[in-house]
Design a protein around this motif. Structure first.
Motif, mmCIF file in Angstrom:
data_model
loop_
_atom_site.group_PDB
_atom_site.id
_atom_site.type_symbol
_atom_site.label_atom_id
_atom_site.label_comp_id
_atom_site.label_asym_id
_atom_site.label_seq_id
_atom_site.Cartn_x
_atom_site.Cartn_y
_atom_site.Cartn_z
ATOM 1 N N GLY A 227 11.873 7.745 -3.842
ATOM 2 C CA GLY A 227 12.538 6.568 -3.291
ATOM 3 C C GLY A 227 12.264 6.295 -1.840
ATOM 4 O O GLY A 227 12.864 5.394 -1.245
ATOM 5 N N THR A 228 11.349 7.040 -1.221
ATOM 6 C CA THR A 228 11.078 6.846 0.205
ATOM 7 C C THR A 228 9.684 6.278 0.413
ATOM 8 O O THR A 228 8.791 6.445 -0.417
ATOM 9 C CB THR A 228 11.181 8.175 0.965
ATOM 10 O OG1 THR A 228 10.190 9.078 0.472
ATOM 11 C CG2 THR A 228 12.559 8.795 0.784
ATOM 12 N N GLY A 229 9.511 5.617 1.557
ATOM 13 C CA GLY A 229 8.198 5.143 1.959
ATOM 14 C C GLY A 229 7.826 3.805 1.363
ATOM 15 O O GLY A 229 8.446 3.333 0.403
ATOM 16 N N PRO A 230 6.789 3.163 1.902
ATOM 17 C CA PRO A 230 6.327 1.874 1.405
ATOM 18 C C PRO A 230 5.613 2.012 0.063
ATOM 19 O O PRO A 230 5.180 3.097 -0.316
ATOM 20 C CB PRO A 230 5.353 1.409 2.496
ATOM 21 C CG PRO A 230 4.875 2.670 3.128
ATOM 22 C CD PRO A 230 6.009 3.644 3.059
ATOM 23 N N LEU A 231 5.486 0.901 -0.631
ATOM 24 C CA LEU A 231 4.765 0.851 -1.893
ATOM 25 C C LEU A 231 3.442 0.132 -1.663
ATOM 26 O O LEU A 231 3.410 -0.991 -1.166
ATOM 27 C CB LEU A 231 5.584 0.109 -2.951
ATOM 28 C CG LEU A 231 6.960 0.711 -3.286
ATOM 29 C CD1 LEU A 231 7.745 -0.228 -4.190
ATOM 30 C CD2 LEU A 231 6.801 2.072 -3.937
ATOM 31 N N MET A 232 2.363 0.797 -2.018
ATOM 32 C CA MET A 232 1.056 0.163 -1.807
ATOM 33 C C MET A 232 0.154 0.401 -2.999
ATOM 34 O O MET A 232 0.060 1.517 -3.512
ATOM 35 C CB MET A 232 0.368 0.700 -0.552
ATOM 36 C CG MET A 232 -0.983 0.032 -0.308
ATOM 37 S SD MET A 232 -1.652 0.278 1.337
ATOM 38 C CE MET A 232 -3.099 -0.809 1.237
ATOM 39 N N VAL A 233 -0.515 -0.674 -3.421
ATOM 40 C CA VAL A 233 -1.591 -0.546 -4.398
ATOM 41 C C VAL A 233 -2.897 -0.538 -3.597
ATOM 42 O O VAL A 233 -3.273 -1.533 -2.984
ATOM 43 C CB VAL A 233 -1.552 -1.657 -5.472
ATOM 44 C CG1 VAL A 233 -1.506 -3.043 -4.876
ATOM 45 C CG2 VAL A 233 -2.739 -1.521 -6.416
ATOM 46 N N MET A 234 -3.520 0.633 -3.553
ATOM 47 C CA MET A 234 -4.747 0.786 -2.761
ATOM 48 C C MET A 234 -5.931 0.099 -3.421
ATOM 49 O O MET A 234 -6.868 -0.321 -2.741
ATOM 50 C CB MET A 234 -5.050 2.275 -2.538
ATOM 51 C CG MET A 234 -6.220 2.545 -1.620
ATOM 52 S SD MET A 234 -6.019 1.853 0.040
ATOM 53 C CE MET A 234 -4.821 2.992 0.736
ATOM 54 N N GLU A 235 -5.906 -0.019 -4.741
ATOM 55 C CA GLU A 235 -6.915 -0.797 -5.452
ATOM 56 C C GLU A 235 -6.212 -1.724 -6.433
ATOM 57 O O GLU A 235 -5.762 -1.291 -7.494
ATOM 58 C CB GLU A 235 -7.892 0.111 -6.211
ATOM 59 C CG GLU A 235 -8.795 0.929 -5.324
ATOM 60 C CD GLU A 235 -9.836 1.708 -6.122
ATOM 61 O OE1 GLU A 235 -10.025 1.406 -7.322
ATOM 62 O OE2 GLU A 235 -10.446 2.631 -5.550
ATOM 63 N N PHE A 236 -6.104 -2.980 -6.050
ATOM 64 C CA PHE A 236 -5.599 -4.003 -6.949
ATOM 65 C C PHE A 236 -6.816 -4.621 -7.632
ATOM 66 O O PHE A 236 -7.566 -5.371 -7.040
ATOM 67 C CB PHE A 236 -4.810 -5.060 -6.166
ATOM 68 C CG PHE A 236 -4.393 -6.260 -6.981
ATOM 69 C CD1 PHE A 236 -3.986 -6.126 -8.304
ATOM 70 C CD2 PHE A 236 -4.388 -7.538 -6.415
ATOM 71 C CE1 PHE A 236 -3.599 -7.231 -9.058
ATOM 72 C CE2 PHE A 236 -4.002 -8.649 -7.152
ATOM 73 C CZ PHE A 236 -3.609 -8.494 -8.469
ATOM 74 N N TRP A 237 -7.019 -4.222 -8.895
ATOM 75 C CA TRP A 237 -8.227 -4.609 -9.616
ATOM 76 C C TRP A 237 -8.138 -6.066 -10.057
ATOM 77 O O TRP A 237 -7.480 -6.380 -11.046
ATOM 78 C CB TRP A 237 -8.428 -3.703 -10.827
ATOM 79 C CG TRP A 237 -8.540 -2.244 -10.456
ATOM 80 C CD1 TRP A 237 -9.102 -1.715 -9.334
ATOM 81 C CD2 TRP A 237 -8.067 -1.125 -11.223
ATOM 82 N NE1 TRP A 237 -9.019 -0.336 -9.341
ATOM 83 C CE2 TRP A 237 -8.389 0.053 -10.489
ATOM 84 C CE3 TRP A 237 -7.419 -0.989 -12.442
ATOM 85 C CZ2 TRP A 237 -8.065 1.337 -10.947
ATOM 86 C CZ3 TRP A 237 -7.103 0.278 -12.892
ATOM 87 C CH2 TRP A 237 -7.432 1.433 -12.149
#
Length: 581
Positions: A227-237
């Motif tokens: 539940g901590t930290g940002p959410l990132m998609v490093m590869e959005f295909w």
């Protein structure tokens, strides 16, 4: 000087920032077009560019480093900084990227005991030697030192390959020791054990790679991160790559991709994979292997927002519209004038068979038994194996043992048959009719596998040998043909129908522009423009044209040489201004 940190959010000098990034690989774009592609990335609304770093491009031979031309990563990053873009660097040792051997240098495989992507000391020593030089380029370009780099990635999608956390920690600590001060991240698929296998949260922040169901995958990532930290998609295909033999060019509609982008930006941060795919110049396209070999095309268009040749698309406009609802779009003046030119039909000037010019291209290396490409200190291209197989008789059992990837078998320089992938070890029978018989086997490396467990089996050429009537054949001459000396082709020699051959074309131009080589009517091979290897062609498609960036041409006389291996050719080529598949 600034500081980038990962807390509950991404923070630059303590202030939250929204990362909207696009992948753009400098090594897939001619340097003259780097600024143009980066300007278009910024104009779409991105504030960050992400790039892999290919080890095999930067250290093509052990201890010989290359940071010039298309591999001048520092210059690429500096241009990004000029445009006020942040940079995410994913600096190897493995990058996947549908790139030859996933970016690992082929010379690693000269060591028969080599183990890759694990805590194997010889492998780690090679990585350390490389990182020592690479990080001299990267360290001054971090935000803490006045540069634009805000994050670096540890390895790549490791959870889809192994779960050797000792190895991952060794790579991360190596990066820190070499001067990395920006936050480290990992990226993995959100399925099965991938996140768990590939994450080292105590050293690197986890992100995910996926193309759909982003809300569901972000939920899984949030749970994984407690539940901590940002959410990132490093590869959005937002598209996909093509393999030779695919029935059509892979595409993805912009509406579904734009909707997924909205979901991402509501909840977190994004890196488009790809924003601009570019081109697999030379022999650098990789391959996948599951049930069979799937070598990637020269084009890495990826159905990205920016085409292989740099045009914007409806997907570009759709993404731009979505991003405009999140942040103000910058005004960007495009500084590079790019035109497309139709140079029309060009007739051949000369052609010569490989056999006729072989001695001008390569020196023979003798061995009692066949040696794979790597043992010949060769990374890419072709190897010709030659031996005398004796008197006329029936050959009831002919096999290639541990060979990769495609082989043309000649008896007395007449093509007998061609074998590819799964066909290579299959037994063949034929009759020798001449009093003496010379066997030639031209073996092509079609790109080392860049993903999953088959990476451990990527030695090219003929590793174990050739069986003739149940016994291994000995006494071989080897001719290495990396084709990095195309100027040595002797077009004064003979041409023979049905054999591998070089075909030369010359043409004069007054105005330089991007153009496209239409290779329909040609079989299989590789093309050179003024000595530069622009990549492979193959009649099976789906790709039917090779992109020639204008900077590879010059006012006045130009030369194109096609090396074609099937004996399928025409007397002309066409250079058109019409891109596409």
């Amino acid at each position: 000087m600034s500081e980038f940190a990962i807390k509950d959010e991404f923070l630059l000098d303590g202030e939250p920032v929204k990362i909207i990034s696009g992948a753009l690989h400098y090594f897939r774009v001619v340097p003259e077009y780097w600024r143009d592609r980066l300007e278009k990335l910024k104009a779409m609304g991105c504030n960050t560019v992400e790039t892999y770093v290919p080890w095999n491009g930067h250290e093509p031979k052990k201890g010989k480093f290359n940071f010039q031309g298309i591999y001048n990563i520092a210059e690429f990053i500096s241009i990004a900084q000029d445009l006020d873009l942040w940079v995410i660097v994913r600096p190897s040792p493995y990058i996947c990227a549908e790139w030859e051997f996933g970016g690992l240098p082929a010379w690693l495989l000269k060591d028969e005991n080599m183990r890759i992507r694990c805590h194997y000391e010889p492998f780690l020593r090679h990585v350390d030697d490389y990182f020592q030089v690479l990080f001299e380029q990267l360290v001054p370009l971090q935000v803490n030192h006045g540069g634009p780099i805000i994050m670096m990635q540890v390895e790549n999608e490791y959870g889809g390959y192994g779960n050797d956390k000792k190895y991952l920690r060794a790579i991360a600590n190596m990066m820190l020791e070499k001067g990395c001060v920006v936050p480290l991240v990992t990226s993995d698929g959100p399925w099965h054990d991938m996140l768990e296998n590939g994450s080292i949260p105590e050293l690197a922040f986890p992100t995910v790679n996926c193309g759909s169901n982003l809300k569901g995958h972000f939920k899984k990532l949030k749970e994984f991160n407690n539940g901590t930290g940002p959410l990132m998609v490093m590869e959005f295909w937002i598209g996909w790559f093509d393999a030779w033999g695919d029935t059509e060019h892979h595409t993805r509609d912009e509406k579904s991709a734009a909707q997924e982008l909205k979901d991402i930006l509501e909840l977190g941060h994004v890196n488009f994979y790809m924003f601009h795919g570019g081109t697999n110049f030379g022999f650098m396209s990789g391959a996948n292997y599951y049930e069979k070999l799937l070598p990637d095309t020269t084009s890495y268009d990826y159905d990205a927002p920016l085409t292989e040749w740099g045009d914007t698309t409806p997907k570009y406009e759709a993404f731009k519209q979505v991003i405009s609802q999140t942040s103000k779009l910058p005004k960007v003046n495009f500084s590079t004038e790019i035109i497309k030119k139709d140079y029309g039909k060009i007739l051949y000037k000369n052609r010569v068979s490989l056999f006729a010019t072989l001695d001008s291209m390569a020196e023979s290396i003798y061995s009692d038994y066949t040696m794979p490409m790597e043992k010949l200190d060769q990374n890419y291209g072709y190897v010709l194996y030659r031996t005398n197989i004796g008197k006329k008789r029936e050959i009831e059992d002919f096999r290639l043992i541990h060979a990769n990837d495609r082989a043309h078998i000649y008896i007395n320089q007449e093509l007998t048959f061609t074998k590819y992938d799964l066909e290579l070890p299959v037994k063949e029978s034929f009759e020798l009719t001449a009093e003496e018989n010379i066997l030639d086997i031209l073996v092509e490396n079609m790109g080392r596998v860049n993903y999953s467990i088959k990476m451990e089996e990527q030695r090219k050429g003929i590793k174990n040998g050739v069986v003739i009537n149940g016994a291994y054949q000995s006494e071989w001459q080897h001719y290495s043909l990396p084709l990095d000396n195309i100027e040595m082709v002797d077009f004064n020699k003979d041409f023979k129908e049905g054999s591998a051959a070089f075909h030369q074309f010359q043409f004069e131009i007054e105005e330089i522009g991007d153009t496209f080589l239409d290779f329909q009517g040609w079989g299989k091979g590789v093309a050179f423009v003024n000595g530069f290897n622009i990549g492979r062609f193959w009649e099976i498609g789906p790709q039917t044209k090779l992109y020639i960036p204008g900077p590879l041409l010059k006012k006045g006389m130009n030369e194109i040489v096609l090396f074609e291996t099937e004996g399928v050719y025409r007397d002309e080529i066409y250079l058109t201004d019409k891109p596409g598949y």
